[in-house]
Design a protein around this motif. Structure first.
Motif, PDB file in Angstrom:
ATOM      1  N   LEU A 110     -54.844  53.827 -25.496  1.00  0.00           N
ATOM      2  CA  LEU A 110     -55.354  53.314 -26.765  1.00  0.00           C
ATOM      3  C   LEU A 110     -55.356  54.399 -27.844  1.00  0.00           C
ATOM      4  O   LEU A 110     -55.054  54.129 -29.011  1.00  0.00           O
ATOM      5  CB  LEU A 110     -56.772  52.762 -26.571  1.00  0.00           C
ATOM      6  CG  LEU A 110     -56.885  51.445 -25.789  1.00  0.00           C
ATOM      7  CD1 LEU A 110     -58.338  51.133 -25.474  1.00  0.00           C
ATOM      8  CD2 LEU A 110     -56.256  50.297 -26.585  1.00  0.00           C
ATOM      9  N   ILE A 111     -55.682  55.622 -27.456  1.00  0.00           N
ATOM     10  CA  ILE A 111     -55.675  56.724 -28.421  1.00  0.00           C
ATOM     11  C   ILE A 111     -54.261  56.982 -28.928  1.00  0.00           C
ATOM     12  O   ILE A 111     -54.041  57.201 -30.127  1.00  0.00           O
ATOM     13  CB  ILE A 111     -56.275  57.995 -27.793  1.00  0.00           C
ATOM     14  CG1 ILE A 111     -57.782  57.819 -27.565  1.00  0.00           C
ATOM     15  CG2 ILE A 111     -56.020  59.212 -28.677  1.00  0.00           C
ATOM     16  CD1 ILE A 111     -58.430  58.948 -26.793  1.00  0.00           C
ATOM     17  N   GLN A 112     -53.285  56.952 -28.026  1.00  0.00           N
ATOM     18  CA  GLN A 112     -51.902  57.139 -28.441  1.00  0.00           C
ATOM     19  C   GLN A 112     -51.444  56.013 -29.369  1.00  0.00           C
ATOM     20  O   GLN A 112     -50.723  56.241 -30.345  1.00  0.00           O
ATOM     21  CB  GLN A 112     -51.004  57.213 -27.207  1.00  0.00           C
ATOM     22  CG  GLN A 112     -51.220  58.474 -26.377  1.00  0.00           C
ATOM     23  CD  GLN A 112     -50.405  58.470 -25.093  1.00  0.00           C
ATOM     24  OE1 GLN A 112     -49.508  57.653 -24.924  1.00  0.00           O
ATOM     25  NE2 GLN A 112     -50.715  59.375 -24.189  1.00  0.00           N
ATOM     26  N   GLN A 113     -51.895  54.804 -29.048  1.00  0.00           N
ATOM     27  CA  GLN A 113     -51.569  53.659 -29.908  1.00  0.00           C
ATOM     28  C   GLN A 113     -52.169  53.843 -31.306  1.00  0.00           C
ATOM     29  O   GLN A 113     -51.504  53.579 -32.317  1.00  0.00           O
ATOM     30  CB  GLN A 113     -52.111  52.374 -29.279  1.00  0.00           C
ATOM     31  CG  GLN A 113     -51.887  51.113 -30.117  1.00  0.00           C
ATOM     32  CD  GLN A 113     -52.530  49.889 -29.487  1.00  0.00           C
ATOM     33  OE1 GLN A 113     -52.717  49.815 -28.276  1.00  0.00           O
ATOM     34  NE2 GLN A 113     -52.878  48.920 -30.317  1.00  0.00           N
ATOM     35  N   ALA A 114     -53.409  54.310 -31.349  1.00  0.00           N
ATOM     36  CA  ALA A 114     -54.078  54.548 -32.634  1.00  0.00           C
ATOM     37  C   ALA A 114     -53.350  55.629 -33.431  1.00  0.00           C
ATOM     38  O   ALA A 114     -53.172  55.510 -34.647  1.00  0.00           O
ATOM     39  CB  ALA A 114     -55.539  54.948 -32.396  1.00  0.00           C
ATOM     40  N   ALA A 115     -52.917  56.677 -32.750  1.00  0.00           N
ATOM     41  CA  ALA A 115     -52.207  57.769 -33.426  1.00  0.00           C
ATOM     42  C   ALA A 115     -50.879  57.293 -34.004  1.00  0.00           C
ATOM     43  O   ALA A 115     -50.505  57.659 -35.136  1.00  0.00           O
ATOM     44  CB  ALA A 115     -51.981  58.926 -32.454  1.00  0.00           C
ATOM     45  N   LEU A 116     -50.153  56.459 -33.242  1.00  0.00           N
ATOM     46  CA  LEU A 116     -48.882  55.927 -33.726  1.00  0.00           C
ATOM     47  C   LEU A 116     -49.091  55.038 -34.948  1.00  0.00           C
ATOM     48  O   LEU A 116     -48.353  55.137 -35.943  1.00  0.00           O
ATOM     49  CB  LEU A 116     -48.179  55.144 -32.617  1.00  0.00           C
ATOM     50  CG  LEU A 116     -46.847  54.482 -32.998  1.00  0.00           C
ATOM     51  CD1 LEU A 116     -45.843  55.544 -33.454  1.00  0.00           C
ATOM     52  CD2 LEU A 116     -46.297  53.674 -31.820  1.00  0.00           C
TER      53      LEU A 116
END
Length: 434
Positions: free
Chosen positions: A273-279
């Motif tokens: 989820l954090i990677q998704q938010a960063a993208l």
């Protein structure tokens, strides 16, 4: 999360708010894109600090009381509308540079300890004029995106201006219809800037230039930003740390995903989820590059979060130390690239000539947006009784020699109207509109 009252959280948020208030006071950087073109008016002596403060308040208070507080209450994460729009105001209204960080630090502490009380105070008046002030901000983003078109009309002929308007409008309609996930305002402005630069380059290609190159207006503005690069890097480092310690979300595209990530008990799910938010944050940042870069190189005032890529760095770094280093490095790279862009554009005389037109067009659209937004706000507050009060404040200012400049009179009239309507409510002479 704001519920986690750790010493680290308090320290980071207080220092961050203190520092961004200082940047605002010094005219180095602000968060609100619409405020950035107005800062040089004060720096160059054409506007007084109280007038600048009224503009900052009018532009931002609606976002603070609505979007800023709403996102934080819903997610438990702080956000830039709540923190940085407020420090924009506090820094600008501070009479001394040493007072600005004190006010900013106090606000940082309040956001962690008294958010519920602040929300009650802001919205608990008989006439919720703070909530209505959000109407002032609503036209700003869409109207601000029009400044490249106004600049084209000012510098080139009406034919090019009309053609550019038709092309830009067609892009907006098609995006709204077929790609609603993209920001139509951001892309509309991007198209306008490309057309403006394109017309300038074509015009220059038809001319032969001799002699030494004229002073590059863009380089002068970017030089001011480079002079402040250490301060800007510190701001980027602090913001990245705030993101990294799970207390801050950079925008609406990431804050809710981050809230889910931080509540998850599964490390793999949380990491995904954090990677998704960063993208998502990265893609959003790409869309805002034209706005931030253009306002920066034409005003010499940067954004406290730069192009906002510091948010992504903060989300993804393994610890606060690496986040701070990464955030500072990102701002350094952005400023260096900004200088290159300024020098490149400065090689074209027509683009150099466009700098004054760009600033004038920014001011023109901001004046228009603030008047329209202020009218919407006072009507929402008190119907046409509110309109009467605000209209007479505006016309009295006009008839007495514009003691308050056009950029500021709308927000000032809206604030005064809200105060008057609340006083009338308390003495029983006005019934709030439901």
């Amino acid at each position: 999360m704001t519920g986690n009252f750790s010493v680290l959280n308090f320290t980071v948020v207080i220092i961050l708010c203190a520092f961004t208030a200082f940047l605002s006071h010094m005219g180095m950087a602000v968060f609100h894109d619409g405020l950035r073109p107005v800062i040089p008016e004060y720096i160059e002596g054409r506007m007084k600090r109280p007038e600048l403060g009224s503009i900052a308040f009018g532009l931002s208070v609606g976002f603070i009381a609505s979007v800023g507080i709403a996102h934080t209450v819903a997610t438990g994460l702080l956000n830039p509308w709540l923190l940085f729009l407020t420090t924009d105001i506090l820094g600008i209204i501070s009479p001394k540079k040493w007072i600005a960080p004190i006010l900013g630090g106090i606000w940082g502490a309040l956001t962690l300890t008294a958010l519920g009380f602040i929300n009650t105070v802001l919205t608990g008046l008989p006439v919720n004029f703070i909530g209505a002030m959000g109407e002032i901000s609503n036209p700003v983003v869409s109207c601000f995106a029009l400044f490249p078109l106004i600049a084209i009309f000012m510098q080139f002929n009406a034919k090019k201006g009309i053609i550019s308007t038709v092309i830009t409008f067609a892009v907006r309609i098609l995006l709204t219809k077929f790609v609603p996930s993209l920001s139509a305002d951001a892309m509309e402005m991007f198209v306008g800037i490309v057309l403006l630069i394109g017309f300038a380059v074509v015009q220059d290609s038809k001319l032969k230039h001799t002699g030494e190159e004229e002073e590059n207006v863009f380089s002068v503005r970017t030089a001011r930003i480079r002079k402040n690069i250490v301060f800007l890097m510190i701001s980027g480092a602090l913001i990245a740390v705030a993101c990294n310690i799970h207390i801050f979300g950079g925008s609406e595209v990431s804050i809710y995903t981050l809230a889910k990530a931080y509540k998850s008990t599964d490390p793999a799910t949380s990491s995904g989820l954090i990677q998704q938010a960063a993208l998502s944050e990265f893609m959003r940042g790409l869309g805002f590059i034209p706005l931030i870069a253009t306002t920066a190189i034409t005003t010499g005032v940067y954004g406290v979060a730069g192009f906002t890529f510091v948010y992504c760095v903060g989300y993804l770094m393994p610890n606060p130390v690496f986040a701070a280093i990464g955030g500072a490095a990102v701002i350094l790279l952005e400023v260096l690239l900004l200088g290159w862009v300024g020098k490149f554009l400065g090689k074209f005389p027509s683009i150099r000539d466009a700098s004054d037109n760009i600033r004038t067009s920014m001011t023109t659209v901001m004046e228009f947006a603030l008047i329209i937004g202020s009218i919407n706000a006072v009507v929402k507050m008190g119907g046409y009784t509110g309109f009467f009060i605000a209209a007479m404040i505006y016309f009295i200012n006009e008839m007495t020699g514009k003691r308050i400049m056009k950029m500021a009179i709308g927000p000032v009239a809206a604030i005064a109207t809200g105060v008057i309507l609340n006083l009338l409510c308390y003495v029983g002479l006005f019934v709030p509109i439901k």
